[in-house]
Scaffold this motif. Sequence first.
Motif, PDB file in Angstrom:
ATOM      1  N   ASN A  70      42.870  46.685  43.738  1.00 35.61           N
ATOM      2  CA  ASN A  70      42.124  47.911  43.468  1.00 35.61           C
ATOM      3  C   ASN A  70      42.459  48.996  44.481  1.00 35.61           C
ATOM      4  N   HIS A  71      42.620  48.624  45.750  1.00 35.90           N
ATOM      5  CA  HIS A  71      43.039  49.589  46.776  1.00 35.90           C
ATOM      6  C   HIS A  71      44.387  50.209  46.410  1.00 35.90           C
ATOM      7  N   TRP A  72      45.310  49.374  45.939  1.00 35.36           N
ATOM      8  CA  TRP A  72      46.640  49.866  45.585  1.00 35.36           C
ATOM      9  C   TRP A  72      46.588  50.777  44.361  1.00 35.36           C
ATOM     10  N   VAL A  73      45.855  50.358  43.335  1.00 35.97           N
ATOM     11  CA  VAL A  73      45.736  51.160  42.114  1.00 35.97           C
ATOM     12  C   VAL A  73      45.102  52.515  42.412  1.00 35.97           C
ATOM     13  N   ASP A  74      44.089  52.533  43.274  1.00 36.29           N
ATOM     14  CA  ASP A  74      43.311  53.744  43.540  1.00 36.29           C
ATOM     15  C   ASP A  74      43.789  54.515  44.772  1.00 36.29           C
ATOM     16  N   GLU A  75      44.984  54.222  45.255  1.00 35.67           N
ATOM     17  CA  GLU A  75      45.449  54.841  46.500  1.00 35.67           C
ATOM     18  C   GLU A  75      45.379  56.368  46.462  1.00 35.67           C
ATOM     19  N   GLU A  76      45.900  56.974  45.400  1.00 38.69           N
ATOM     20  CA  GLU A  76      45.910  58.435  45.325  1.00 38.69           C
ATOM     21  C   GLU A  76      44.500  59.002  45.172  1.00 38.69           C
ATOM     22  N   ILE A  77      43.676  58.342  44.372  1.00 37.69           N
ATOM     23  CA  ILE A  77      42.289  58.762  44.216  1.00 37.69           C
ATOM     24  C   ILE A  77      41.544  58.634  45.542  1.00 37.69           C
ATOM     25  N   ASP A  78      41.732  57.503  46.207  1.00 36.69           N
ATOM     26  CA  ASP A  78      41.038  57.269  47.480  1.00 36.69           C
ATOM     27  C   ASP A  78      41.386  58.326  48.517  1.00 36.69           C
ATOM     28  N   ALA A  79      42.630  58.779  48.509  1.00 34.85           N
ATOM     29  CA  ALA A  79      43.062  59.770  49.500  1.00 34.85           C
ATOM     30  C   ALA A  79      42.350  61.110  49.329  1.00 34.85           C
ATOM     31  N   ARG A  80      41.791  61.372  48.158  1.00 32.83           N
ATOM     32  CA  ARG A  80      41.161  62.664  47.877  1.00 32.83           C
ATOM     33  C   ARG A  80      39.641  62.602  47.867  1.00 32.83           C
ATOM     34  N   MET A  81      39.083  61.413  48.095  1.00 30.66           N
ATOM     35  CA  MET A  81      37.633  61.256  48.072  1.00 30.66           C
ATOM     36  C   MET A  81      37.108  61.024  49.481  1.00 30.66           C
ATOM     37  N   ARG A  97      53.290  48.422  49.013  1.00 33.95           N
ATOM     38  CA  ARG A  97      53.996  47.158  48.793  1.00 33.95           C
ATOM     39  C   ARG A  97      53.322  46.024  49.559  1.00 33.95           C
ATOM     40  N   GLN A  98      52.937  46.296  50.802  1.00 33.06           N
ATOM     41  CA  GLN A  98      52.252  45.265  51.586  1.00 33.06           C
ATOM     42  C   GLN A  98      50.939  44.846  50.919  1.00 33.06           C
ATOM     43  N   ALA A  99      50.213  45.825  50.388  1.00 30.46           N
ATOM     44  CA  ALA A  99      48.938  45.529  49.740  1.00 30.46           C
ATOM     45  C   ALA A  99      49.147  44.666  48.503  1.00 30.46           C
ATOM     46  N   VAL A 100      50.154  44.986  47.703  1.00 33.78           N
ATOM     47  CA  VAL A 100      50.416  44.220  46.484  1.00 33.78           C
ATOM     48  C   VAL A 100      50.856  42.794  46.819  1.00 33.78           C
ATOM     49  N   VAL A 101      51.760  42.659  47.782  1.00 31.79           N
ATOM     50  CA  VAL A 101      52.220  41.318  48.173  1.00 31.79           C
ATOM     51  C   VAL A 101      51.048  40.486  48.692  1.00 31.79           C
ATOM     52  N   PHE A 102      50.210  41.109  49.520  1.00 31.96           N
ATOM     53  CA  PHE A 102      49.024  40.435  50.054  1.00 31.96           C
ATOM     54  C   PHE A 102      48.101  39.995  48.923  1.00 31.96           C
ATOM     55  N   ALA A 103      47.862  40.881  47.959  1.00 31.76           N
ATOM     56  CA  ALA A 103      46.980  40.562  46.833  1.00 31.76           C
ATOM     57  C   ALA A 103      47.550  39.424  45.998  1.00 31.76           C
ATOM     58  N   LEU A 104      48.850  39.454  45.726  1.00 29.42           N
ATOM     59  CA  LEU A 104      49.464  38.400  44.912  1.00 29.42           C
ATOM     60  C   LEU A 104      49.433  37.054  45.622  1.00 29.42           C
ATOM     61  N   LEU A 105      49.603  37.066  46.937  1.00 28.64           N
ATOM     62  CA  LEU A 105      49.515  35.816  47.698  1.00 28.64           C
ATOM     63  C   LEU A 105      48.098  35.242  47.633  1.00 28.64           C
ATOM     64  N   LEU A 106      47.102  36.112  47.787  1.00 33.98           N
ATOM     65  CA  LEU A 106      45.713  35.659  47.692  1.00 33.98           C
ATOM     66  C   LEU A 106      45.414  35.102  46.299  1.00 33.98           C
ATOM     67  N   ALA A 107      45.909  35.798  45.272  1.00 34.93           N
ATOM     68  CA  ALA A 107      45.662  35.356  43.897  1.00 34.93           C
ATOM     69  C   ALA A 107      46.310  34.001  43.637  1.00 34.93           C
ATOM     70  N   ALA A 108      47.556  33.836  44.089  1.00 38.41           N
ATOM     71  CA  ALA A 108      48.255  32.565  43.890  1.00 38.41           C
ATOM     72  C   ALA A 108      47.546  31.435  44.639  1.00 38.41           C
ATOM     73  N   LEU A 109      47.106  31.716  45.878  1.00 37.51           N
ATOM     74  CA  LEU A 109      46.399  30.703  46.656  1.00 37.51           C
ATOM     75  C   LEU A 109      45.074  30.342  45.994  1.00 37.51           C
ATOM     76  N   SER A 110      44.402  31.342  45.458  1.00 30.52           N
ATOM     77  CA  SER A 110      43.144  31.103  44.757  1.00 30.52           C
ATOM     78  C   SER A 110      43.341  30.153  43.585  1.00 30.52           C
ATOM     79  N   MET A 111      44.332  30.433  42.755  1.00 32.73           N
ATOM     80  CA  MET A 111      44.564  29.586  41.593  1.00 32.73           C
ATOM     81  C   MET A 111      44.982  28.174  42.004  1.00 32.73           C
ATOM     82  N   ALA A 112      45.788  28.077  43.062  1.00 28.72           N
ATOM     83  CA  ALA A 112      46.206  26.754  43.528  1.00 28.72           C
ATOM     84  C   ALA A 112      45.009  25.944  44.005  1.00 28.72           C
ATOM     85  N   VAL A 113      44.114  26.585  44.751  1.00 31.84           N
ATOM     86  CA  VAL A 113      42.924  25.905  45.269  1.00 31.84           C
ATOM     87  C   VAL A 113      42.025  25.447  44.123  1.00 31.84           C
ATOM     88  N   LEU A 114      41.762  26.341  43.175  1.00 35.46           N
ATOM     89  CA  LEU A 114      40.843  26.000  42.079  1.00 35.46           C
ATOM     90  C   LEU A 114      41.425  24.924  41.162  1.00 35.46           C
TER      91      LEU A 114
END
Length: 307
Positions: A70-81, A97-114
């Motif tokens: 959500n931070h990555w998607v809303d980056e431009e909006i967030d900068a103006r609010m 890019r760092q935010a997306v990679v971080f998010a994908l790693l968390l998502a993959a780890l989440s699915m692996a754990v569950l």
Amino acid sequence: MTGRAMPDAAHPALPWREYLALCKPRVVLLILFTALVGMFLSTDGWMPFQAVFWGLAGIGLAASAGAALNHWVDEEIDARMARTRNRPLPQGRISGRQAVVFALLLAALSMAVLLAFVNALTAALTFASMIGYAVIYSMFLKRSTPQNIVLGGAAGAAPPVLGWTAVTGEIHAEALLLFLIVFVWTPPHFWALAIKRVDDYARVGVPMLPVAYGIAFTKLHILLYAILLLVVTLMPFVVMMSGLIYLAGALALGLGFVYHAVKLYRADGDQHAMKTFGYSIFYLSALFAFLLLDHYARIFIRAFILD
């Protein structure tokens, strides 16, 4: 040039703090609390440690992944609010890019754990919830309809169901009732904040309800939803899911929400908006605490008084 601030050399950035901020930890804590209540309400017996520990870990990781996306998607909006311009991405402390990679790693780890330690149903529902928030709501609904928070609220209402399925491996009607409570709570909770930040949302072209239809219209709908929420929260007592302790708490808290909604409705402009928003957070936490208290009080009475 984006005009983003660079980290001050005299005060070097602490990357872990920036990544933690991407996770929206206070939001995740509320998500985990409602998931934990769903776990406890799902059984009258001992809680299986593995389901609780790994279930909360997987749900928390997925919620954090959705927040980071959500931070990555809303980056431009967030900068103006004003409310969000100091977040890590608008300030350039973390790249997209760092935010997306971080998010994908968390998502993959989440699915692996569950999948490894909980069950496939919880993994599937958690994944759907994460996609619902990070993609369907953040990328599409938020920017396309004033009913964005209503339609997108399903993702945020899922945690009690996820907690329930983590323990039982099944979806029960009582779990769906918990979902309904959070689903109805979400619009008046968020619209109160949207009233306070209406100029910000108008500036970035996000059609939140007060932007599209005005503050007075939004106040009326907050009041109507607060009344609906009061009715919905009586249902656990009506279906004998909960008892008198919960009923007393639900009535007191629900009338308190209606009181704040009435004060907001009668106030000028955005006066009382943030007090209503603050109460809504307290309300949900306290309501679920009453569910938990009532559940174990009834177990105690059945085990040590009636038997």
